[in-house]
Design a protein around this motif. Structure first.
Motif, PDB file in Angstrom:
ATOM      1  N   GLN A   1     -50.147  11.445 -96.739  1.00  0.00           N
ATOM      2  CA  GLN A   1     -50.822  11.150 -95.482  1.00  0.00           C
ATOM      3  C   GLN A   1     -51.072  12.454 -94.724  1.00  0.00           C
ATOM      4  OE1 GLN A   1     -48.701   8.431 -93.005  1.00  0.00           O
ATOM      5  NE2 GLN A   1     -50.246   8.433 -91.388  1.00  0.00           N
ATOM      6  N   VAL A   2     -52.302  12.631 -94.282  1.00  0.00           N
ATOM      7  CA  VAL A   2     -52.676  13.851 -93.573  1.00  0.00           C
ATOM      8  C   VAL A   2     -52.419  13.665 -92.084  1.00  0.00           C
ATOM      9  CG1 VAL A   2     -54.538  15.433 -93.034  1.00  0.00           C
ATOM     10  CG2 VAL A   2     -54.419  14.371 -95.303  1.00  0.00           C
ATOM     11  N   GLN A   3     -51.744  14.653 -91.507  1.00  0.00           N
ATOM     12  CA  GLN A   3     -51.504  14.652 -90.063  1.00  0.00           C
ATOM     13  C   GLN A   3     -52.022  15.951 -89.477  1.00  0.00           C
ATOM     14  OE1 GLN A   3     -47.223  13.932 -89.943  1.00  0.00           O
ATOM     15  NE2 GLN A   3     -47.597  11.813 -89.380  1.00  0.00           N
ATOM     16  N   VAL A   4     -52.714  15.835 -88.354  1.00  0.00           N
ATOM     17  CA  VAL A   4     -53.302  16.991 -87.678  1.00  0.00           C
ATOM     18  C   VAL A   4     -52.764  17.016 -86.261  1.00  0.00           C
ATOM     19  CG1 VAL A   4     -55.438  18.117 -86.957  1.00  0.00           C
ATOM     20  CG2 VAL A   4     -55.381  16.754 -89.078  1.00  0.00           C
ATOM     21  N   VAL A   5     -52.155  18.126 -85.874  1.00  0.00           N
ATOM     22  CA  VAL A   5     -51.543  18.212 -84.547  1.00  0.00           C
ATOM     23  C   VAL A   5     -51.981  19.495 -83.861  1.00  0.00           C
ATOM     24  CG1 VAL A   5     -49.408  18.244 -83.231  1.00  0.00           C
ATOM     25  CG2 VAL A   5     -49.543  16.893 -85.327  1.00  0.00           C
ATOM     26  N   GLU A   6     -52.638  19.345 -82.710  1.00  0.00           N
ATOM     27  CA  GLU A   6     -53.062  20.501 -81.928  1.00  0.00           C
ATOM     28  C   GLU A   6     -52.023  20.827 -80.861  1.00  0.00           C
ATOM     29  OE1 GLU A   6     -56.763  17.762 -82.436  1.00  0.00           O
ATOM     30  OE2 GLU A   6     -54.655  17.566 -81.906  1.00  0.00           O
ATOM     31  N   SER A   7     -51.994  22.084 -80.480  1.00  0.00           N
ATOM     32  CA  SER A   7     -51.143  22.510 -79.370  1.00  0.00           C
ATOM     33  C   SER A   7     -51.732  23.776 -78.766  1.00  0.00           C
ATOM     34  CB  SER A   7     -49.705  22.759 -79.843  1.00  0.00           C
ATOM     35  OG  SER A   7     -49.666  23.796 -80.804  1.00  0.00           O
ATOM     36  N   GLY A   8     -51.210  24.155 -77.608  1.00  0.00           N
ATOM     37  CA  GLY A   8     -51.619  25.407 -77.000  1.00  0.00           C
ATOM     38  C   GLY A   8     -52.566  25.283 -75.819  1.00  0.00           C
ATOM     39  N   GLY A   9     -52.991  24.077 -75.525  1.00  0.00           N
ATOM     40  CA  GLY A   9     -53.872  23.910 -74.379  1.00  0.00           C
ATOM     41  C   GLY A   9     -53.128  24.146 -73.074  1.00  0.00           C
ATOM     42  N   GLY A  10     -53.876  24.231 -71.990  1.00  0.00           N
ATOM     43  CA  GLY A  10     -53.265  24.437 -70.690  1.00  0.00           C
ATOM     44  C   GLY A  10     -54.289  24.813 -69.657  1.00  0.00           C
ATOM     45  N   LEU A  11     -53.776  25.289 -68.531  1.00  0.00           N
ATOM     46  CA  LEU A  11     -54.627  25.709 -67.420  1.00  0.00           C
ATOM     47  C   LEU A  11     -54.699  27.229 -67.395  1.00  0.00           C
ATOM     48  CD1 LEU A  11     -56.100  25.225 -64.704  1.00  0.00           C
ATOM     49  CD2 LEU A  11     -53.841  25.228 -63.612  1.00  0.00           C
ATOM     50  N   VAL A  12     -55.913  27.730 -67.277  1.00  0.00           N
ATOM     51  CA  VAL A  12     -56.109  29.173 -67.246  1.00  0.00           C
ATOM     52  C   VAL A  12     -57.222  29.488 -66.270  1.00  0.00           C
ATOM     53  CG1 VAL A  12     -57.749  29.149 -69.176  1.00  0.00           C
ATOM     54  CG2 VAL A  12     -56.416  31.216 -68.713  1.00  0.00           C
ATOM     55  N   GLN A  13     -57.153  30.667 -65.684  1.00  0.00           N
ATOM     56  CA  GLN A  13     -58.219  31.078 -64.776  1.00  0.00           C
ATOM     57  C   GLN A  13     -59.434  31.548 -65.565  1.00  0.00           C
ATOM     58  OE1 GLN A  13     -56.488  34.043 -62.166  1.00  0.00           O
ATOM     59  NE2 GLN A  13     -56.054  32.477 -60.609  1.00  0.00           N
ATOM     60  N   SER A  14     -60.566  31.461 -64.936  1.00  0.00           N
ATOM     61  CA  SER A  14     -61.789  31.956 -65.549  1.00  0.00           C
ATOM     62  C   SER A  14     -61.602  33.422 -65.932  1.00  0.00           C
ATOM     63  CB  SER A  14     -62.948  31.817 -64.560  1.00  0.00           C
ATOM     64  OG  SER A  14     -64.143  32.271 -65.125  1.00  0.00           O
ATOM     65  N   GLY A  15     -62.009  33.756 -67.153  1.00  0.00           N
ATOM     66  CA  GLY A  15     -61.818  35.105 -67.674  1.00  0.00           C
ATOM     67  C   GLY A  15     -60.537  35.270 -68.472  1.00  0.00           C
ATOM     68  N   GLY A  16     -59.669  34.272 -68.421  1.00  0.00           N
ATOM     69  CA  GLY A  16     -58.406  34.333 -69.124  1.00  0.00           C
ATOM     70  C   GLY A  16     -58.514  33.933 -70.584  1.00  0.00           C
ATOM     71  N   SER A  17     -57.364  33.855 -71.237  1.00  0.00           N
ATOM     72  CA  SER A  17     -57.306  33.569 -72.667  1.00  0.00           C
ATOM     73  C   SER A  17     -56.291  32.473 -72.972  1.00  0.00           C
ATOM     74  CB  SER A  17     -56.920  34.830 -73.451  1.00  0.00           C
ATOM     75  OG  SER A  17     -57.859  35.859 -73.275  1.00  0.00           O
ATOM     76  N   LEU A  18     -56.547  31.763 -74.044  1.00  0.00           N
ATOM     77  CA  LEU A  18     -55.608  30.798 -74.605  1.00  0.00           C
ATOM     78  C   LEU A  18     -55.722  30.859 -76.109  1.00  0.00           C
ATOM     79  CD1 LEU A  18     -56.034  27.518 -72.488  1.00  0.00           C
ATOM     80  CD2 LEU A  18     -53.994  28.954 -72.600  1.00  0.00           C
ATOM     81  N   ARG A  19     -54.634  30.514 -76.796  1.00  0.00           N
ATOM     82  CA  ARG A  19     -54.690  30.376 -78.240  1.00  0.00           C
ATOM     83  C   ARG A  19     -54.249  28.969 -78.607  1.00  0.00           C
ATOM     84  NH1 ARG A  19     -51.573  33.383 -83.235  1.00  0.00           N
ATOM     85  NH2 ARG A  19     -49.840  32.079 -82.524  1.00  0.00           N
ATOM     86  N   LEU A  20     -55.142  28.249 -79.230  1.00  0.00           N
ATOM     87  CA  LEU A  20     -54.842  26.913 -79.715  1.00  0.00           C
ATOM     88  C   LEU A  20     -54.340  26.984 -81.150  1.00  0.00           C
ATOM     89  CD1 LEU A  20     -57.937  24.909 -78.408  1.00  0.00           C
ATOM     90  CD2 LEU A  20     -55.819  25.499 -77.209  1.00  0.00           C
ATOM     91  N   SER A  21     -53.421  26.091 -81.471  1.00  0.00           N
ATOM     92  CA  SER A  21     -52.912  25.992 -82.835  1.00  0.00           C
ATOM     93  C   SER A  21     -53.189  24.602 -83.379  1.00  0.00           C
ATOM     94  CB  SER A  21     -51.405  26.256 -82.866  1.00  0.00           C
ATOM     95  OG  SER A  21     -51.102  27.558 -82.432  1.00  0.00           O
ATOM     96  N   CYS A  22     -53.403  24.542 -84.663  1.00  0.00           N
ATOM     97  CA  CYS A  22     -53.639  23.270 -85.343  1.00  0.00           C
ATOM     98  C   CYS A  22     -52.772  23.250 -86.599  1.00  0.00           C
ATOM     99  CB  CYS A  22     -55.104  23.119 -85.696  1.00  0.00           C
ATOM    100  SG  CYS A  22     -55.457  21.679 -86.737  1.00  0.00           S
ATOM    101  N   GLU A  23     -51.738  22.456 -86.571  1.00  0.00           N
ATOM    102  CA  GLU A  23     -50.858  22.320 -87.733  1.00  0.00           C
ATOM    103  C   GLU A  23     -51.279  21.099 -88.532  1.00  0.00           C
ATOM    104  OE1 GLU A  23     -46.731  21.956 -86.847  1.00  0.00           O
ATOM    105  OE2 GLU A  23     -46.119  21.979 -88.950  1.00  0.00           O
ATOM    106  N   ILE A  24     -51.413  21.289 -89.825  1.00  0.00           N
ATOM    107  CA  ILE A  24     -51.868  20.199 -90.683  1.00  0.00           C
ATOM    108  C   ILE A  24     -50.830  19.940 -91.762  1.00  0.00           C
ATOM    109  CG2 ILE A  24     -53.725  19.351 -92.148  1.00  0.00           C
ATOM    110  CD1 ILE A  24     -55.597  21.272 -90.709  1.00  0.00           C
TER     111      ILE A  24
END
Length: 132
Positions: A1-24
């Motif tokens: 069974q395939v499972q896909v899980v995202e993480s890393g979202g959040g609140l950031v100011q304009s011009g900022g950075s985020l890194r999202l992860s996707c574990e499968i």
């Protein structure tokens, strides 16, 4: 069974950075492609980026090109989406999706309803909020 899980979202100011992860789980990234999509309230799903197996060929929507980078680590079933210089219009729920095929779709720009059909496995999404 395939499972896909995202993480890393959040609140950031304009011009900022985020890194999202996707574990499968139950799906090898050595042979298959993985994509990112996003959907903002009241808007259609938008295709954002894709990374293929092997050589790791990548695709990006014009709206994120030069600001977002998709990557994966060999031997680790995780795909990342590094998002720099975020803008308020990048705010959305970001979804990771897995495609059991050795290449990305022909394009990953624009209408997510078209490219979403290439991906049978989806995560539940992670929220990205960008304040101006």
């Amino acid at each position: 069974q395939v499972q896909v899980v995202e993480s890393g979202g959040g609140l950031v100011q304009s011009g900022g950075s985020l890194r999202l992860s996707c574990e499968i789980v139950g799906f090898s990234l050595d042979y298959n492609a993985v994509g990112w999509f996003r959907q903002a309230p009241g808007k259609e799903r938008e295709a954002v980026s894709c990374i293929g197996p092997a050589s790791g060929a990548t695709l990006y929507a014009d709206s994120v090109k030069g600001r977002f980078t998709i990557s994966r680590t060999n031997g680790v079933n995780t795909v990342y989406l590094q998002m720099n210089n975020l803008k308020p219009e990048d705010a959305a729920v970001y979804y990771c999706a897995a495609r059991p095929a050795p290449r990305c779709p022909p394009s990953h720009d624009g209408d997510g309803s078209i490219y979403a059909t290439f991906y049978p496995y989806w995560g539940r999404g992670t929220q990205v909020t960008v304040s101006s």
